[in-house]
Design an enzyme around this catalytic site. Structure first.
Site, PDB file in Angstrom:
ATOM      1  N   ALA A  12     -13.151 -11.511 -13.558  1.00  0.00           N
ATOM      2  CA  ALA A  12     -11.434 -11.752 -12.453  1.00  0.00           C
ATOM      3  C   ALA A  12     -10.735 -13.152 -12.224  1.00  0.00           C
ATOM      4  CB  ALA A  12     -11.516 -10.283 -11.349  1.00  0.00           C
TER       5      ALA A  12
ATOM      6  N   ASN B  73      -4.435   3.696  -3.759  1.00  0.00           N
ATOM      7  CA  ASN B  73      -3.013   4.138  -3.827  1.00  0.00           C
ATOM      8  C   ASN B  73      -1.902   4.220  -5.118  1.00  0.00           C
ATOM      9  OD1 ASN B  73      -2.309   2.676  -1.247  1.00  0.00           O
ATOM     10  ND2 ASN B  73      -3.611   0.603  -2.385  1.00  0.00           N
TER      11      ASN B  73
ATOM     12  N   THR C 122      -5.774  -5.608 -10.032  1.00  0.00           N
ATOM     13  CA  THR C 122      -6.130  -4.246 -10.424  1.00  0.00           C
ATOM     14  C   THR C 122      -5.994  -3.445 -10.010  1.00  0.00           C
ATOM     15  OG1 THR C 122      -8.444  -4.635 -10.605  1.00  0.00           O
ATOM     16  CG2 THR C 122      -7.101  -5.859 -12.064  1.00  0.00           C
ATOM     17  N   GLY C 123      -5.764  -2.761  -8.256  1.00  0.00           N
ATOM     18  CA  GLY C 123      -5.647  -2.165  -7.947  1.00  0.00           C
ATOM     19  C   GLY C 123      -6.999  -1.336  -7.175  1.00  0.00           C
ATOM     20  N   GLU C 124      -6.121  -0.502  -6.332  1.00  0.00           N
ATOM     21  CA  GLU C 124      -7.298   0.224  -5.970  1.00  0.00           C
ATOM     22  C   GLU C 124      -6.302   1.902  -5.891  1.00  0.00           C
ATOM     23  OE1 GLU C 124      -5.040  -1.332  -3.342  1.00  0.00           O
ATOM     24  OE2 GLU C 124      -6.706  -2.691  -3.342  1.00  0.00           O
TER      25      GLU C 124
ATOM     26  N   HIS D   7       0.687  -1.290  -0.106  1.00  0.00           N
ATOM     27  CA  HIS D   7      -0.318   0.225  -0.066  1.00  0.00           C
ATOM     28  C   HIS D   7       0.456   1.571  -0.022  1.00  0.00           C
ATOM     29  CE1 HIS D   7      -4.246  -0.725   0.792  1.00  0.00           C
ATOM     30  NE2 HIS D   7      -4.021  -2.581   0.579  1.00  0.00           N
TER      31      HIS D   7
END
Length: 318
Positions: A176, A109, A104-106, A38
């Site tokens: 996904a 961050n 695929t992230g947030e 993170h």
């Protein structure tokens, strides 16, 4: 047989605390480690955000356990070529005991460079191309790549492990999970959902590892434990895509006002009921998981490690 590991939360603990927890986890009988990646914590109460690649270097010198990132986003904040170099070096430092969990992230961050946050379909497309780029670089060969999202120009990794790090792909829905089956060596998800495991297997992951994680709060005082989780990790109960699209800890704090203490008490394993802890973790084994990582919320780490060493892990292995 399912392997039981310990989850290191870079959002909640300082680097020194994480190293201490890794040592305690090994002594308690956990056989592997996972670590979060993170830039920001989910909320200010958690209060930390150590750089995961520095932490993995330190862990490689502190313990001899395998380490997996749960999970890294190799698409926005870090270019896949840079992520590949970090992962390859980690694989060398850990003697081949490193696995690269990716997702695929947030926005929390990944928005920090000021880039627009893409839709899920675009992020999935970017992840697929990023995994392709990283696998090419793990070979140690000279790589030039000109794709839709990424360009790599005459790049070569000179420090690579004997075998490329396995790439585990995070997914929270059937679409996904199928992507994870197609491009990943394994599948990461945080709920013991046998249907998602099936979607991964059917998508091409017949031989891949299935990896999960769960947070608990061991404490002799259950009410105090529930309060602690409600203060530190109400974000675990936010529904839908909020975790992927909210951009700052302040936004998560606002959304978390909708999470009640009663909801936390019902959803998160709190207290010192050994059977409840065993059942929480065992649910992953029943759903077909190969590895499950348990993280302890809050400062009472000694009681957690002592109890899992003496009571919970032996029961899980029986």
């Amino acid at each position: 047989m399912t392997q039981y590991g310990f989850f290191l939360s870079c959002e909640e603990f300082t680097p020194d605390e994480l190293i201490s927890q890794a040592r305690r986890a090994r002594e308690a009988g956990f056989t592997r480690l996972a670590i979060s990646d993170h830039f920001h914590p989910w909320n200010d109460a958690q209060g930390n955000s150590a750089f995961v690649w520095s932490m993995i270097g330190a862990l490689s010198q502190a313990v001899d356990l395998p380490v997996t990132t749960l999970v890294t986003c190799p698409t926005v904040r870090l270019h896949p070529a840079v992520t590949a170099q970090a992962a390859a070096t980690s694989g060398v430092l850990l003697g081949g005991r490193f696995a690269l969990g990716v997702g695929t992230g947030e926005a929390l961050n990944e928005h920090v460079h000021g880039d627009a946050w893409p839709s899920f379909d675009q992020r999935a497309e970017m992840l697929e191309e990023a995994v392709e780029v990283m696998r090419e670089l793990f070979s140690g060969n000279l790589v030039t790549h000109r794709g839709r999202h990424y360009t790599v120009d005459n790049a070569r990794l000179y420090t690579v492990p004997e075998e490329p790090p396995p790439v585990y792909v995070s997914a929270f829905g059937p679409k996904a999970a199928e992507l994870a089956g197609r491009i990943g060596d394994g599948f990461v998800t945080m709920t013991p959902d046998a249907d998602l495991v099936g979607a991964f297997r059917e998508g091409g992951g017949a031989d891949g590892k299935v990896v999960g994680g769960v947070k608990v709060c061991w404490s002799a005082d259950r009410d105090e434990a529930v309060d602690r989780v409600h203060r530190l990790w109400p974000t675990e109960l936010l529904p839908g895509e909020l975790a992927q699209i909210l951009p700052t800890p302040a936004h998560f704090e606002q959304a978390s006002e909708l999470v009640t203490r009663e909801a936390v008490a019902e959803a998160v394993t709190c207290g010192d009921d050994v059977d409840q802890h065993v059942e929480t973790v065992r649910a992953y084994a029943r759903a077909g998981f190969d590895e499950v990582y348990v993280g302890q919320i809050g400062p009472d780490q000694d009681a957690f490690f002592d109890s899992y060493r003496e009571l919970v892990l032996p029961a899980l292995r029986r």
